[in-house]
Design a protein around this motif. Structure first.
Motif, PDB file in Angstrom:
ATOM      1  N   GLY A  67     142.083 -31.161 149.525  1.00  0.00           N
ATOM      2  CA  GLY A  67     141.263 -31.203 148.326  1.00  0.00           C
ATOM      3  C   GLY A  67     140.854 -29.835 147.825  1.00  0.00           C
ATOM      4  O   GLY A  67     140.460 -29.695 146.663  1.00  0.00           O
ATOM      5  N   ASP A  68     140.932 -28.817 148.692  1.00  0.00           N
ATOM      6  CA  ASP A  68     140.631 -27.456 148.254  1.00  0.00           C
ATOM      7  C   ASP A  68     141.875 -26.729 147.758  1.00  0.00           C
ATOM      8  O   ASP A  68     141.801 -25.563 147.378  1.00  0.00           O
ATOM      9  N   VAL A  69     143.021 -27.425 147.780  1.00  0.00           N
ATOM     10  CA  VAL A  69     144.285 -26.818 147.382  1.00  0.00           C
ATOM     11  C   VAL A  69     144.904 -27.538 146.187  1.00  0.00           C
ATOM     12  O   VAL A  69     145.472 -26.911 145.290  1.00  0.00           O
ATOM     13  N   LEU A  70     144.786 -28.878 146.151  1.00  0.00           N
ATOM     14  CA  LEU A  70     145.473 -29.688 145.155  1.00  0.00           C
ATOM     15  C   LEU A  70     144.489 -30.305 144.161  1.00  0.00           C
ATOM     16  O   LEU A  70     143.268 -30.303 144.380  1.00  0.00           O
ATOM     17  N   ASN A  71     145.030 -30.854 143.092  1.00  0.00           N
ATOM     18  CA  ASN A  71     144.267 -31.604 142.098  1.00  0.00           C
ATOM     19  C   ASN A  71     143.654 -32.825 142.779  1.00  0.00           C
ATOM     20  O   ASN A  71     144.361 -33.716 143.251  1.00  0.00           O
ATOM     21  N   ARG A  72     142.322 -32.872 142.835  1.00  0.00           N
ATOM     22  CA  ARG A  72     141.667 -33.938 143.594  1.00  0.00           C
ATOM     23  C   ARG A  72     141.857 -35.310 142.963  1.00  0.00           C
ATOM     24  O   ARG A  72     141.898 -36.315 143.665  1.00  0.00           O
ATOM     25  N   ARG A  73     141.944 -35.401 141.645  1.00  0.00           N
ATOM     26  CA  ARG A  73     142.162 -36.712 141.029  1.00  0.00           C
ATOM     27  C   ARG A  73     143.491 -37.299 141.487  1.00  0.00           C
ATOM     28  O   ARG A  73     143.577 -38.485 141.828  1.00  0.00           O
ATOM     29  N   ARG A  74     144.535 -36.474 141.490  1.00  0.00           N
ATOM     30  CA  ARG A  74     145.841 -36.947 141.949  1.00  0.00           C
ATOM     31  C   ARG A  74     145.790 -37.299 143.432  1.00  0.00           C
ATOM     32  O   ARG A  74     146.381 -38.290 143.870  1.00  0.00           O
ATOM     33  N   LEU A  75     145.074 -36.502 144.204  1.00  0.00           N
ATOM     34  CA  LEU A  75     144.961 -36.751 145.635  1.00  0.00           C
ATOM     35  C   LEU A  75     144.256 -38.082 145.904  1.00  0.00           C
ATOM     36  O   LEU A  75     144.664 -38.857 146.786  1.00  0.00           O
ATOM     37  N   ILE A  76     143.194 -38.362 145.171  1.00  0.00           N
ATOM     38  CA  ILE A  76     142.481 -39.632 145.317  1.00  0.00           C
ATOM     39  C   ILE A  76     143.413 -40.804 145.016  1.00  0.00           C
ATOM     40  O   ILE A  76     143.440 -41.803 145.751  1.00  0.00           O
ATOM     41  N   THR A  77     144.191 -40.691 143.954  1.00  0.00           N
ATOM     42  CA  THR A  77     145.109 -41.770 143.579  1.00  0.00           C
ATOM     43  C   THR A  77     146.140 -42.031 144.668  1.00  0.00           C
ATOM     44  O   THR A  77     146.383 -43.184 145.066  1.00  0.00           O
ATOM     45  N   VAL A  78     146.763 -40.965 145.171  1.00  0.00           N
ATOM     46  CA  VAL A  78     147.794 -41.113 146.201  1.00  0.00           C
ATOM     47  C   VAL A  78     147.197 -41.681 147.487  1.00  0.00           C
ATOM     48  O   VAL A  78     147.783 -42.576 148.123  1.00  0.00           O
ATOM     49  N   HIS A  79     146.041 -41.198 147.883  1.00  0.00           N
ATOM     50  CA  HIS A  79     145.404 -41.699 149.099  1.00  0.00           C
ATOM     51  C   HIS A  79     145.069 -43.185 148.991  1.00  0.00           C
ATOM     52  O   HIS A  79     145.198 -43.938 149.974  1.00  0.00           O
ATOM     53  N   ALA A 118     133.742 -34.326 147.506  1.00  0.00           N
ATOM     54  CA  ALA A 118     134.025 -32.968 147.044  1.00  0.00           C
ATOM     55  C   ALA A 118     134.310 -32.946 145.546  1.00  0.00           C
ATOM     56  O   ALA A 118     133.870 -32.032 144.832  1.00  0.00           O
ATOM     57  N   TYR A 119     135.047 -33.939 145.063  1.00  0.00           N
ATOM     58  CA  TYR A 119     135.339 -34.035 143.622  1.00  0.00           C
ATOM     59  C   TYR A 119     134.043 -34.185 142.833  1.00  0.00           C
ATOM     60  O   TYR A 119     133.825 -33.511 141.819  1.00  0.00           O
ATOM     61  N   THR A 120     133.173 -35.063 143.301  1.00  0.00           N
ATOM     62  CA  THR A 120     131.904 -35.298 142.611  1.00  0.00           C
ATOM     63  C   THR A 120     131.062 -34.031 142.557  1.00  0.00           C
ATOM     64  O   THR A 120     130.474 -33.703 141.515  1.00  0.00           O
ATOM     65  N   ALA A 121     131.016 -33.310 143.677  1.00  0.00           N
ATOM     66  CA  ALA A 121     130.249 -32.060 143.700  1.00  0.00           C
ATOM     67  C   ALA A 121     130.845 -31.041 142.743  1.00  0.00           C
ATOM     68  O   ALA A 121     130.114 -30.295 142.072  1.00  0.00           O
ATOM     69  N   MET A 181     140.472 -42.995 134.382  1.00  0.00           N
ATOM     70  CA  MET A 181     139.090 -42.679 134.023  1.00  0.00           C
ATOM     71  C   MET A 181     138.627 -41.284 134.411  1.00  0.00           C
ATOM     72  O   MET A 181     137.758 -40.718 133.739  1.00  0.00           O
ATOM     73  N   LEU A 182     139.166 -40.728 135.483  1.00  0.00           N
ATOM     74  CA  LEU A 182     138.613 -39.472 135.985  1.00  0.00           C
ATOM     75  C   LEU A 182     139.248 -38.255 135.320  1.00  0.00           C
ATOM     76  O   LEU A 182     140.408 -38.279 134.912  1.00  0.00           O
ATOM     77  N   THR A 183     138.469 -37.193 135.261  1.00  0.00           N
ATOM     78  CA  THR A 183     138.938 -35.921 134.717  1.00  0.00           C
ATOM     79  C   THR A 183     139.755 -35.189 135.766  1.00  0.00           C
ATOM     80  O   THR A 183     139.360 -35.147 136.932  1.00  0.00           O
ATOM     81  N   PRO A 184     140.901 -34.590 135.410  1.00  0.00           N
ATOM     82  CA  PRO A 184     141.669 -33.816 136.399  1.00  0.00           C
ATOM     83  C   PRO A 184     140.818 -32.687 136.975  1.00  0.00           C
ATOM     84  O   PRO A 184     140.006 -32.080 136.283  1.00  0.00           O
ATOM     85  N   ASP A 185     141.025 -32.419 138.243  1.00  0.00           N
ATOM     86  CA  ASP A 185     140.251 -31.391 138.935  1.00  0.00           C
ATOM     87  C   ASP A 185     141.239 -30.409 139.557  1.00  0.00           C
ATOM     88  O   ASP A 185     141.527 -30.456 140.745  1.00  0.00           O
ATOM     89  N   ARG A 186     141.782 -29.534 138.744  1.00  0.00           N
ATOM     90  CA  ARG A 186     142.831 -28.627 139.204  1.00  0.00           C
ATOM     91  C   ARG A 186     142.221 -27.488 140.020  1.00  0.00           C
ATOM     92  O   ARG A 186     141.194 -26.929 139.676  1.00  0.00           O
ATOM     93  N   ARG A 187     142.878 -27.155 141.107  1.00  0.00           N
ATOM     94  CA  ARG A 187     142.407 -26.091 141.981  1.00  0.00           C
ATOM     95  C   ARG A 187     142.788 -24.726 141.442  1.00  0.00           C
ATOM     96  O   ARG A 187     143.815 -24.562 140.780  1.00  0.00           O
ATOM     97  N   THR A 188     141.963 -23.738 141.731  1.00  0.00           N
ATOM     98  CA  THR A 188     142.264 -22.363 141.348  1.00  0.00           C
ATOM     99  C   THR A 188     143.392 -21.837 142.225  1.00  0.00           C
ATOM    100  O   THR A 188     143.308 -21.942 143.456  1.00  0.00           O
ATOM    101  N   PRO A 189     144.470 -21.291 141.666  1.00  0.00           N
ATOM    102  CA  PRO A 189     145.571 -20.783 142.486  1.00  0.00           C
ATOM    103  C   PRO A 189     145.081 -19.728 143.470  1.00  0.00           C
ATOM    104  O   PRO A 189     144.203 -18.922 143.170  1.00  0.00           O
ATOM    105  N   GLY A 190     145.658 -19.732 144.658  1.00  0.00           N
ATOM    106  CA  GLY A 190     145.306 -18.737 145.654  1.00  0.00           C
ATOM    107  C   GLY A 190     144.934 -19.353 146.989  1.00  0.00           C
ATOM    108  O   GLY A 190     145.218 -18.783 148.041  1.00  0.00           O
TER     109      GLY A 190
END
Length: 411
Positions: A67-79, A118-121, A181-190
């Motif tokens: 979740g600190d590396v990938l888009n959390r919305r996509r991660l939630i969906t896949v999980h 983490a997404y909510t925060a 419904m959820l907004t994408p949560d893209r991670r900062t590269p690095g």
């Protein structure tokens, strides 16, 4: 990426938490029926419960840091989709080995709960972070306790497999809703996965807040596990002899307590997280005086359950608020590491409550639960004293140098 989280989004995220965590705990009320249907011996039934917990622990360590590396919305969906797959395997399992595999898969990806925290925060404005975390994580306790009622009823009427079939369908439906419904949560590269994993180990060595809150969570959920893993033992024997459905209904008392603590997030937003923690841990310790009284009436037990679950949820929300506020850019890995303490504490409570009950009866289990609760309160007190000492030391004025004729100091 601070934004306003809408009421409908909070509801969806809370539902995801409730359904995902239910895949771990749904087996407990229907354990005997599932063992019979799968051809397992009574002494082997524990593997069905352990499978989900082991998978969950592995997911906390290996998957939540994503979740600190990938888009959390996509991660939630896949999980959610993969959690549904595990539940479906368990529902259709022809034997115990396949059922254990399905339950382990469901538990592994049920850590979507921590990704959601983490997404909510991350998407909450600072002044609403605690409120939103409190609303979302209330779904966790509702899932843990509410599924006992649902599984008990379905297990007595349709069969234990229907419980996991229903959970699989709900996970798929929620995956589609999250995507829409959820907004994408893209991670900062690095940020890299290996670096995030390594940072989890450093937390326990270097971060006093994390270590303190993790140890409190360990004993907090050991107390929680002591109650809910052992409650069926006294209720299923004399003088009550309650059935699976009736015992499951006690989860409603726990849900009432957990929902009552939903405001803990608002209190944390107001700077009261530490005060809420201390008072709730004191309440948790005292609740065992009521929980132990099951001889003449069950009303004292019910009141004690409400108080215990209120206290557990209030401390849990306060801890997550403090940790995500302190580590906003690596919230997933911090929450994952924190929840590892939760997982280990829950397992300890489940093991020790059955041991204590077999030797000392229900009063023995309650003494164990009270000891865990008191340990958490003592740890919080020590952390508060240590924090006050450090603050007073940092704020003490430095002594002025003595005046000397040769010193370049104006006296």
């Amino acid at each position: 990426m601070a934004a306003r989280v809408t009421r409908s989004q909070r509801l969806v995220l809370a539902l995801v938490c409730a359904v995902a965590v239910s895949t771990i705990y749904a087996i407990q009320p229907v354990l005997a029926a599932a063992g019979t249907g799968l051809g397992l011996a009574r002494e082997s039934l524990g593997v069905l419960v352990a499978a989900g917990q082991i998978g969950y622990f592995a997911g906390l360590v290996l998957l939540v840091p994503l979740g600190d590396v990938l888009n959390r919305r996509r991660l939630i969906t896949v999980h959610l989709v993969l959690t549904a797959a595990g539940a479906a395997v368990a529902a259709a399992a022809p034997d115990g080995a396949v059922a254990v595999t399905g339950l382990a898969i469901a538990g592994l990806f049920a850590v979507v709960v921590q990704v959601i925290v983490a997404y909510t925060a991350a998407v909450s404005a600072p002044g609403e972070r605690g409120r939103n975390i409190g609303a979302v994580t209330s779904g966790v306790v509702i899932g843990i306790l509410g599924v006992r009622v649902l599984a008990g009823v379905l297990g007595d009427t349709v069969g234990w497999r229907a419980v996991y079939a229903l959970l699989a369908v709900l996970c798929i439906a929620l995956a589609l809703i999250v995507r829409a419904m959820l907004t994408p949560d893209r991670r900062t590269p690095g940020a890299r996965y290996a670096q995030v994993l390594a940072s989890m180990g450093r937390l326990a060595r270097t971060d006093r807040l994390f270590l303190s809150r993790g140890l409190i969570a360990f004993f907090l959920f050991a107390a929680f596990g002591t109650l809910w893993s052992g409650l069926a033992l006294p209720l299923g024997t004399e003088p009550w002899n309650l059935g699976t459905t009736q015992i499951g209904l006690f989860g409603l008392a726990g849900m009432a307590g957990a929902l009552g603590a939903a405001r803990a997030g608002r209190w944390a937003d107001s700077g009261l997280a530490q005060a809420i923690t201390g008072s709730s841990l004191a309440l948790l310790t005292g609740s065992w005086l009521l929980i132990a009284r099951t001889e003449a009436t069950l009303w004292l037990l019910i009141i004690g359950i409400v108080l215990l679950d209120f206290a557990v949820q209030a401390v849990h929300v306060s801890s997550q608020h403090l940790l995500t506020a302190a580590h906003p850019h690596r919230a997933s890995s911090v929450i994952g590491a924190y929840m590892a303490f939760y997982s280990l504490g829950s397992a300890l409570g489940a093991i020790t409550t059955t041991w204590a009950y077999s030797i000392f009866g229900w009063s023995g289990s309650c003494w164990v639960g009270a000891a865990y609760s008191l340990s958490a309160l003592v740890l919080w007190t020590i952390a508060q004293v240590a924090g006050s000492t450090r603050q007073s030391g940092a704020s003490s004025p430095r002594p002025r140098p003595k005046c000397r004729d040769t010193a370049p100091v104006r006296c």
